[in-house]
Design a protein around this motif. Structure first.
Motif, short mmCIF file in Angstrom:
data_model
loop_
_atom_site.label_atom_id
_atom_site.label_comp_id
_atom_site.label_asym_id
_atom_site.label_seq_id
_atom_site.Cartn_x
_atom_site.Cartn_y
_atom_site.Cartn_z
N THR A 220 0.80 -1.22 0.00
CA THR A 220 0.00 0.00 0.00
C THR A 220 0.84 1.28 0.00
OG1 THR A 220 -1.38 -1.34 1.46
CG2 THR A 220 -2.10 0.92 1.04
N ARG A 221 1.95 1.25 0.70
CA ARG A 221 2.79 2.45 0.78
C ARG A 221 4.23 2.19 0.35
NH1 ARG A 221 -1.21 2.25 4.35
NH2 ARG A 221 -2.67 3.98 4.16
N MET A 223 6.32 -0.21 0.87
CA MET A 223 7.31 -0.87 1.71
C MET A 223 7.19 -2.39 1.70
SD MET A 223 7.69 1.73 4.98
CE MET A 223 5.94 2.01 5.27
N ALA A 226 10.41 -4.32 0.82
CA ALA A 226 11.41 -4.14 1.88
C ALA A 226 11.02 -5.00 3.09
CB ALA A 226 11.52 -2.67 2.28
N TYR A 229 11.79 -8.58 2.28
CA TYR A 229 13.24 -8.80 2.40
C TYR A 229 13.63 -9.03 3.86
CZ TYR A 229 18.13 -7.71 3.00
OH TYR A 229 19.43 -7.77 3.39
N ASP A 265 7.47 -9.99 -8.59
CA ASP A 265 8.54 -9.20 -7.97
C ASP A 265 9.15 -9.98 -6.80
OD1 ASP A 265 7.86 -7.28 -9.81
OD2 ASP A 265 7.07 -5.83 -8.39
N LYS A 302 6.50 -4.72 -11.10
CA LYS A 302 7.62 -4.09 -11.79
C LYS A 302 8.30 -5.06 -12.77
CE LYS A 302 6.91 -0.31 -9.65
NZ LYS A 302 7.60 0.46 -8.66
N VAL A 303 8.58 -6.27 -12.33
CA VAL A 303 9.26 -7.22 -13.21
C VAL A 303 8.38 -7.50 -14.43
CG1 VAL A 303 10.35 -9.49 -13.39
CG2 VAL A 303 10.47 -8.24 -11.25
N ASN B 193 20.22 -5.70 -5.88
CA ASN B 193 19.30 -6.32 -4.93
C ASN B 193 19.82 -6.00 -3.53
OD1 ASN B 193 21.09 -8.46 -3.91
ND2 ASN B 193 20.84 -9.45 -5.91
N PRO B 194 19.03 -6.32 -2.49
CA PRO B 194 19.47 -5.91 -1.15
C PRO B 194 20.84 -6.45 -0.76
CG PRO B 194 17.15 -6.54 -1.11
CD PRO B 194 17.66 -6.90 -2.48
N ASP B 219 13.72 1.52 -9.55
CA ASP B 219 12.83 0.46 -9.06
C ASP B 219 12.42 -0.48 -10.20
OD1 ASP B 219 11.60 -0.83 -6.98
OD2 ASP B 219 9.68 0.17 -7.32
N THR B 220 13.31 -0.65 -11.14
CA THR B 220 13.00 -1.40 -12.36
C THR B 220 12.41 -2.78 -12.09
OG1 THR B 220 15.06 -0.36 -13.07
CG2 THR B 220 13.95 -1.80 -14.65
N ARG B 221 12.88 -3.43 -11.06
CA ARG B 221 12.38 -4.78 -10.77
C ARG B 221 11.84 -4.91 -9.34
NH1 ARG B 221 16.40 -4.60 -14.32
NH2 ARG B 221 15.83 -5.46 -16.36
N GLY B 222 11.36 -3.76 -8.83
CA GLY B 222 10.63 -3.80 -7.55
C GLY B 222 11.50 -3.93 -6.31
N MET B 223 12.83 -3.85 -6.46
CA MET B 223 13.68 -3.98 -5.28
C MET B 223 14.22 -2.64 -4.78
SD MET B 223 15.67 -7.61 -5.93
CE MET B 223 16.14 -7.34 -7.65
N MET B 225 13.04 -0.05 -3.13
CA MET B 225 12.79 0.37 -1.75
C MET B 225 13.51 -0.55 -0.76
SD MET B 225 10.93 3.14 -1.42
CE MET B 225 9.89 3.00 0.04
N ALA B 226 13.60 -1.83 -1.09
CA ALA B 226 14.34 -2.76 -0.22
C ALA B 226 15.82 -2.37 -0.22
CB ALA B 226 14.15 -4.20 -0.70
N TYR B 229 16.21 0.68 1.89
CA TYR B 229 16.17 0.30 3.30
C TYR B 229 17.53 -0.22 3.77
CZ TYR B 229 15.53 -2.58 7.38
OH TYR B 229 15.70 -3.15 8.62
N VAL B 230 18.12 -1.07 2.96
CA VAL B 230 19.44 -1.61 3.30
C VAL B 230 20.45 -0.47 3.42
CG1 VAL B 230 21.38 -2.94 2.37
CG2 VAL B 230 19.10 -3.94 2.41
N ASP B 265 7.48 7.76 -1.63
CA ASP B 265 7.59 6.46 -0.95
C ASP B 265 8.84 6.43 -0.06
OD1 ASP B 265 5.32 5.84 -2.35
OD2 ASP B 265 6.23 4.31 -3.64
N HIS B 268 8.32 8.82 2.89
CA HIS B 268 7.38 8.18 3.81
C HIS B 268 8.06 7.09 4.63
CE1 HIS B 268 3.99 5.46 4.89
NE2 HIS B 268 3.38 6.60 5.10
N MET B 269 8.85 6.24 3.95
CA MET B 269 9.55 5.17 4.68
C MET B 269 10.50 5.77 5.71
SD MET B 269 11.52 1.73 3.41
CE MET B 269 12.96 2.42 2.61
N LYS B 302 3.45 4.66 -4.64
CA LYS B 302 2.40 3.99 -3.86
C LYS B 302 1.73 4.95 -2.87
CE LYS B 302 3.11 0.21 -5.99
NZ LYS B 302 3.65 -1.08 -5.66
#
Lengths: 318, 318
Positions: A220-221, A223, A226, A229, A265, A302-303, B193-194, B219-223, B225-226, B229-230, B265, B268-269, B302
């Motif tokens: 939703t936001r 995360m 993450a 992960y 993803d 995304k993928v 990736n993370p 964010d091409t493959r959705g990672m 934000m992860a 975070y790392v 995003d 927000h995180m 998001k």
């Protein structure tokens, strides 16, 4: 903790995703979606809901879907039901691996608004729920806590409150001689962040080291991945997700917001991290395209738009 | 390592996002976007590119944009330029905080395709680059490595290769008596990736503990934000992102794929994790809506669709 060697990803798109679609989807397309997902080798697919069409009109064709889809021998097929009537309907189709779930909503307001019951009333009815499931010979495998991280009505949910709810549910089950071995933590409306995920997963692991945690995450936001992960990093082996990121939140003023984390993803990230899923990612990307065709809109994964990294590695430099 | 107390987020949407838009965006709308972003209190905004309109026709109006936008005293305004001509154009506007960047593309093929130079040729030209920047009195603050994690042509990039490129660039700079204090790691086409993020950031931190790392994630493959975070978890304090997740990759067969991680995003995180950004998130969500209006399409962020969690916490339970 180290990454697991292998994770079990349950595809919930056909059920959770379709449930909130405003565009009517034909029964034929719903069946087609399940069959295409089966070809990707999912360990578990949640197919549909046997609930009153009065509440969820999108699922009025549950029996037809059940009749139509082809079972893949390697896949477990699940469905949702709320009461004896639902169980009877699901059983009558002979197509499901019925699983007994004891559900609790951690937010009092969300519970009242969405199930018309307080948390205490849910506990009051739990003995009967257990009796019904046992009566139908359905193994009670899972305790599920919805809005386990927070909710739009009440804000953050106290992790200790969640631990107490799980504890009380286990006590209830134990009193019937049952010991569910899975605990689902549902971030139903997208309140989890990586730190709260780590904390709650850690609390549950510490308290019940022998139980399997299932993370049911929404994006939703932004995360969701993450949080996934962090779960992987803590050794969580079970995840729910939906193809294309199908779904969204029909509740509490988040209309239009993102749904479950996108299966492709999640599968892609697992594979990139060296974690097996058993799922055929390239086939799955074809299912995303088909789901987009069926719904007539772009899905948030995304993928799905970018190709997998593995597919690039297979072609020589040019 | 612990989270930083505060991070510096550079908004790159007006430059990197607009650069690949197929829909023509009016100069007026571009200016409006920069001005709205300024109102959100960004520490840094990348406004436009002073490059040849022959290569990037979307940026032919760079001078008009520069003339039109209002400088917010708390914000640093940056722009891209490739050569003396670009610097002269940017300087002439009097609106920018010009920053000297020494850029290297870690993938040989990507370098040849996108800059028409090999990696060695880039090093060969670096002395001249440094001389030009010094000639214009532009402080050389940053070493930037693009495709630092991988590229669609060559696959994964060896982190030791990246470390060597940075090391050689630092030597070149040092020979001129300069010591850039920032290292930008660019995941230009979404290969990080993370785990690879943690590894490369760790290597750079270990080798150059006193330099500031800037993570430029896609964010091409959705990672994305992860990965962010790392980075936060490792104490990274500088991030690039684009409002709405504007942008995307015009290179190497990823057309249609996601762009930079979405600023809202990321902000927000950070806020959810207790990390300050100084950015007004609620105002920023208004800018996302305006950017969507300007481009006539939904952007991938998001939080833009779901409201911030902070906004829910402010309303009483109902």
């Amino acid at each position: 903790m180290a990454f697991p060697k292998k994770v079990t990803i349950r595809e919930v798109g056909p059920r959770e995703g379709m449930q909130i679609e405003k565009t009517p989807v034909s029964t034929e397309d719903k069946i087609r979606l399940v069959d295409l997902l089966s070809e990707c080798n999912f360990p578990v697919i949640e197919v549909t809901s046997f609930v009153s069409p009065k509440w969820v009109p999108q699922m009025a064709d549950a029996e037809l879907i059940a009749e139509g889809f082809k079972r893949n021998p390697g896949t477990e097929y699940q469905c949702i039901y709320l009461n004896s009537k639902g169980i009877e309907r699901a059983k009558a189709t002979g197509k499901f691996d019925l699983e007994g779930v004891l559900s609790i909503i951690a937010s009092e307001t969300f519970s009242r608004k969405n199930t018309n019951r307080s948390i205490e009333e849910t506990f009051d009815e739990m003995d009967e729920r257990i009796a019904v499931l046992r009566n139908f010979d359905i193994p009670i495998s899972t305790i599920a806590v919805m809005t386990a991280f927070g909710c739009n009505y009440e804000g953050n949910v106290d992790p200790q409150h969640v631990v107490r709810l799980i504890s009380r549910t286990i006590e209830k089950a134990n009193a019937h001689g049952i010991d569910p071995d899975r605990i689902l933590l549902g971030d139903t409306v997208g309140w989890a962040n990586p730190v709260s995920t780590e904390y709650l997963v850690g609390q549950v692991q510490e308290r019940w080291p022998d139980k399997t945690i299932i993370l049911h995450l929404h994006d939703t936001r932004g995360m969701g991945m993450a949080n996934a992960y962090v779960g992987l990093k803590m050794g969580v082996t079970h995840f729910d997700s939906s193809v294309g990121g199908l779904g969204g939140c029909p509740f509490g003023g988040s209309q239009g917001a993102a749904g479950n984390i996108a299966t492709e993803d999640l599968v892609h990230m697992c594979h990139e991290l060296g974690i097996e899923t058993g799922i055929d990612l390239e086939k799955l990307l074809g299912v995303t395209r088909e789901a987009e065709r069926i719904l007539g809109r772009e899905l948030p994964s995304k993928v799905g738009k970018a190709r997998s990294l593995a597919s690039y590695r297979q072609i020589p430099s040019h």
